[in-house]
Design an enzyme around this catalytic site. Sequence first.
Site, PDB file in Angstrom:
ATOM      1  CG  HIS A  23       4.208  -8.167  23.935  1.00 28.71           C
ATOM      2  ND1 HIS A  23       2.902  -8.283  23.300  1.00 28.71           N
ATOM      3  CD2 HIS A  23       4.911  -9.517  23.218  1.00 28.71           C
ATOM      4  CE1 HIS A  23       2.685  -9.730  22.316  1.00 28.71           C
ATOM      5  NE2 HIS A  23       4.217  -9.879  22.399  1.00 28.71           N
ATOM      6  CG  HIS A  64       9.085  -7.299  15.552  1.00 26.84           C
ATOM      7  ND1 HIS A  64      10.150  -8.710  15.714  1.00 26.84           N
ATOM      8  CD2 HIS A  64       7.465  -7.992  15.602  1.00 26.84           C
ATOM      9  CE1 HIS A  64       9.170  -9.803  15.798  1.00 26.84           C
ATOM     10  NE2 HIS A  64       7.805  -9.313  15.089  1.00 26.84           N
TER      11      HIS A  64
END
Length: 182
Positions: free
Chosen positions: A53, A123
């Site tokens: 995620h 990220h």
Amino acid sequence: MVDERTAIAGRARLFTALPLPGEAVDSLRAELARHPCGPGSRRLRWSRPQTWHVTLGFYGMDDPRERSAWLRERLAGIAAPVVRLEASGSFRGVLWIGVRGDGLDELAAAVRPEDEERAFRGHLTLARGDAPAAIRAWARLLGSYRGPAWTAREVVLFRSDAGARGHVHTPVERFPLGRPVT
């Protein structure tokens, strides 16, 4: 609406994130498979693809109902960013794939915790470990990676609990986003 099964009365470790569509997961898995015996692979703890995620905001121990109400207000009318996984890098002990896209910074600002001092850096955490040379080598290997673009249609508030194989992330509430950023 808050999922009653996961929003147990009291506080929980909470964060918001963008889930990845299957095409983004498949592309990144294929890229990693190109380097099956990459440098220091066994010294790193790799995150499982089903847990991948893009974290937008981390709230620590918080009340799920209160955070959901706060997010509902903050996310009302926010456009859906068009994003992609791209390039790589590292933080201390962490290998990551970068996330870039139109509207991503605005979305992250909307869900930013009140007390957050660090700048947002989109990220996806791939691996952790006390192996700086392996992490740097992997970051170089993945530096030119560029995955498919997708429209992030929702933000998910997750509860994070320690489990036998790392943290277990359970959705508490999903927040649909508006039209894609153009």
